[in-house]
Each structure stands twice: as structure tokens, then as C-alpha cells.
Design an enzyme around this catalytic site. Structure first.
Site, PDB file in Angstrom:
ATOM      1  N   LYS A 123       1.159  -1.582  -0.038  1.00 57.82           N
ATOM      2  CA  LYS A 123      -0.178  -0.088  -0.209  1.00 57.82           C
ATOM      3  C   LYS A 123       0.832   1.479   0.338  1.00 57.82           C
ATOM      4  CE  LYS A 123      -2.259  -1.329   3.998  1.00 57.82           C
ATOM      5  NZ  LYS A 123      -1.701  -2.420   4.303  1.00 57.82           N
ATOM      6  N   ARG A 179      -9.131   0.603  10.236  1.00 64.53           N
ATOM      7  CA  ARG A 179      -8.708  -0.739  10.305  1.00 64.53           C
ATOM      8  C   ARG A 179      -9.303  -1.772  10.939  1.00 64.53           C
ATOM      9  NH1 ARG A 179      -2.441   0.041   9.709  1.00 64.53           N
ATOM     10  NH2 ARG A 179      -1.332  -1.635   9.956  1.00 64.53           N
ATOM     11  N   ARG A 210      11.659  -6.388   4.210  1.00 63.47           N
ATOM     12  CA  ARG A 210      12.402  -4.761   4.039  1.00 63.47           C
ATOM     13  C   ARG A 210      12.777  -4.419   5.462  1.00 63.47           C
ATOM     14  NH1 ARG A 210       5.579  -3.458   4.342  1.00 63.47           N
ATOM     15  NH2 ARG A 210       5.417  -3.592   6.728  1.00 63.47           N
ATOM     16  N   ARG A 261      12.377  -3.875   8.412  1.00 64.35           N
ATOM     17  CA  ARG A 261      11.666  -3.207   9.648  1.00 64.35           C
ATOM     18  C   ARG A 261      11.569  -2.982  10.887  1.00 64.35           C
ATOM     19  NH1 ARG A 261       5.521  -0.423   7.632  1.00 64.35           N
ATOM     20  NH2 ARG A 261       5.419  -1.428   9.603  1.00 64.35           N
ATOM     21  N   ARG A 304       0.301  -9.495  13.238  1.00 60.69           N
ATOM     22  CA  ARG A 304      -0.768  -8.129  12.481  1.00 60.69           C
ATOM     23  C   ARG A 304      -0.988  -9.362  11.249  1.00 60.69           C
ATOM     24  NH1 ARG A 304       4.787  -5.640  11.136  1.00 60.69           N
ATOM     25  NH2 ARG A 304       4.297  -4.996   9.823  1.00 60.69           N
TER      26      ARG A 304
HETATM   27  P1  ADP Z   1       2.077  -2.085   8.082  1.00 60.23           P
HETATM   28  O1  ADP Z   1       1.236  -2.143   6.393  1.00 60.23           O
HETATM   29  O2  ADP Z   1       2.843  -3.530   7.652  1.00 60.23           O
HETATM   30  O3  ADP Z   1       0.645  -3.519   8.106  1.00 60.23           O
HETATM   31  P2  ADP Z   1       2.126   0.175   9.073  1.00 60.23           P
HETATM   32  O4  ADP Z   1       2.948   1.458   8.986  1.00 60.23           O
HETATM   33  O5  ADP Z   1       0.930   0.486   8.317  1.00 60.23           O
HETATM   34  O6  ADP Z   1       2.614  -1.821   8.501  1.00 60.23           O
HETATM   35  O7  ADP Z   1       1.691   0.157  10.269  1.00 60.23           O
HETATM   36  C1  ADP Z   1       2.596   0.169  11.102  1.00 60.23           C
HETATM   37  C2  ADP Z   1       1.539  -0.262  13.218  1.00 60.23           C
HETATM   38  O8  ADP Z   1       0.932   0.957  13.816  1.00 60.23           O
HETATM   39  C3  ADP Z   1       0.625  -1.221  13.046  1.00 60.23           C
HETATM   40  O9  ADP Z   1       1.194  -3.237  13.260  1.00 60.23           O
HETATM   41  C4  ADP Z   1       0.346  -0.983  13.788  1.00 60.23           C
HETATM   42  O10 ADP Z   1       0.655  -1.450  15.538  1.00 60.23           O
HETATM   43  C5  ADP Z   1       0.168   0.055  14.249  1.00 60.23           C
HETATM   44  N1  ADP Z   1      -1.686   0.801  13.481  1.00 60.23           N
HETATM   45  C6  ADP Z   1      -0.877   2.222  12.009  1.00 60.23           C
HETATM   46  N2  ADP Z   1      -2.338   2.714  11.747  1.00 60.23           N
HETATM   47  C7  ADP Z   1      -3.038   2.085  12.878  1.00 60.23           C
HETATM   48  C8  ADP Z   1      -4.611   2.382  13.062  1.00 60.23           C
HETATM   49  N3  ADP Z   1      -4.815   2.562  12.103  1.00 60.23           N
HETATM   50  N4  ADP Z   1      -5.340   1.494  14.575  1.00 60.23           N
HETATM   51  C9  ADP Z   1      -3.945   1.317  15.423  1.00 60.23           C
HETATM   52  N5  ADP Z   1      -2.986   1.473  15.662  1.00 60.23           N
HETATM   53  C10 ADP Z   1      -2.591   1.140  13.557  1.00 60.23           C
END
Ligand code: ADP
Length: 181
Positions: free
Chosen positions: A13, A88, A127, A129, A140
Site C-alpha cells: 500500500k 483498520r 524490508r 523494518r 499483524r
Molecule cells: P503495515 O502496512 O505493515 O501493517 P503500518 O505502517 O501500516 O504497517 O502499521 C504499523 C503499525 O502501526 C501497526 O502494526 C499498528 O501497530 C500501528 N497502526 C497503524 N495504523 C493503525 C490503526 N489504524 N489503528 C491502530 N494501530 C495502527
């Protein structure tokens, strides 16, 4: 254009959003990036979010929604945005609907990037991270299946599904075509 990007972690994404933001001329708003920026700056929000992110769990919704509403209220998001990582959960989708209603605007669509689990695990391990270790990835993906995937039904006819396998360019072209661009 006001779009939500959906898809499992590792679906790409963020990669697609970085291209779409240029082509569509609207900001890419990623909750993951906003959290990581706050963690990097050592803000109170960052400190609160870090423990959840490191464990692969969702940051509490009230904290997340407040951060998103602040960001959506900034001038550059007035004409559109690509929202990546929010909502989410169905609860977050309801909060987003309320926020948009307060601003008197509507979503134009929801892009759902489809990719199988083996591919996303491989991509995430590649990646490197901080939150991309095998255990966190498993958590996740489980959170995605239980909490996020139901959003596909929730958004119903607004969902545009794109197969997110192939090259970055191919996926970008498929996205623009589906958007009629
Ligand atoms: P990925 O695309 O690998 O899931 P993100 O960068 O989108 O990674 O998110 C990393 C982390 O940030 C998630 O695992 C969560 O802990 C937190 N996070 C991101 N967006 C949300 C959200 N909308 N609600 C709650 N936690 C979030």
C-alpha cells in the site's frame, strides 16, 4: 479524490501510495508513517504507540483517530487524500465516516490490494523494518484477518479490488485504470 487503501500488511500500500500521491495530487496519509515519525521525535504519542507497534498490536483507537483527524484537518488534505492504514477496524471506519461528515465530504472509493499471505510474509521479512520480525508479522496478519478484512464487506460496492502481485508499475497501472485515470 478521497480514497482509503486497504490490504494486508506487506501488500505494498505504501509503495503504491507514494506513486499515486504524485499522479493524483493528493497527500498520502499513512498512520504507520505518522506513528513512526512520532516515535522518532520522542513525542508522548510516539511513546504511547511504540509498545503496541513493537508487539504488532493495534494502537488504541481513540489515540489513532485523534491523530488522523488532526492530519485530515490540515489544508493540504482539503481537496483529497490517500488514507493508508486507517481505518483498520469497523469501529475506526465508523469514526472516519463521522469525521468526513463533520467536514462535509465523502469518500470516492476504497482500494483493496489483494495478495496472498506467503507473499506478504516474504516481502515483510525482506524490508527489515523494526516491527518486521516473524512473530510480530504473524500477530499483524492475525489482526488483519480478524479486524481489518471485515472492512471489505463493510464498504461493499465502494470497494475496488486490485491484484497486488506483479511489478510496482503493473499494480500502479491497474489502480489508475480502475480509478478511470
Ligand atoms: P503495515 O502496512 O505493515 O501493517 P503500518 O505502517 O501500516 O504497517 O502499521 C504499523 C503499525 O502501526 C501497526 O502494526 C499498528 O501497530 C500501528 N497502526 C497503524 N495504523 C493503525 C490503526 N489504524 N489503528 C491502530 N494501530 C495502527
Amino acid at each position: 479524490m478521497r480514497l482509503v487503501l486497504l490490504g494486508p500488511p506487506g501488500a505494498g500500500k505504501g509503495t503504491q501510495a507514494a506513486i499515486l500521491t504524485e499522479k493524483l495530487g493528493v497527500p498520502h496519509i499513512s498512520t504507520g508513517d505518522l506513528f513512526r515519525a512520532n516515535i522518532g521525535e520522542g513525542t508522548p504519542l510516539g511513546k504511547e504507540a511504540k509498545e503496541y507497534i513493537d508487539a504488532g498490536k493495534l494502537v488504541p483507537t481513540d489515540v489513532t483517530a485523534r491523530m488522523v483527524e488532526d492530519r485530515l484537518s490540515q489544508d493540504d488534505a482539503a481537496e483529497g487524500f490517500l488514507l493508508d492504514g486507517f481505518p483498520r477496524t469497523v469501529e475506526q471506519a465508523d469514526l472516519l465516516a463521522e469525521m468526513l461528515e463533520r467536514h462535509g465530504v465523502k469518500l470516492d472509493g476504497v482500494i483493496n490490494y489483494q495478495v496472498d499471505e506467503d507473499t506478504v510474509v516474504e516481502r515483510m521479512l525482506g524490508r527489515g523494518r523494526a516491527d518486521d520480525n516473524e512473530e510480530t508479522i504473524r500477530t499483524r496478519l492475525q489482526v488483519y484477518r480478524n479486524e481489518t478484512a471485515p472492512l471489505i464487506d463493510h464498504y461493499g460496492d465502494a470497494v475496488i479490488s486490485i491484484k497486488a502481485e506483479g511489478s510496482v508499475e503493473e499494480i500502479n497501472e491497474a489502480t489508475l485504470k480502475a480509478l478511470g485515470k
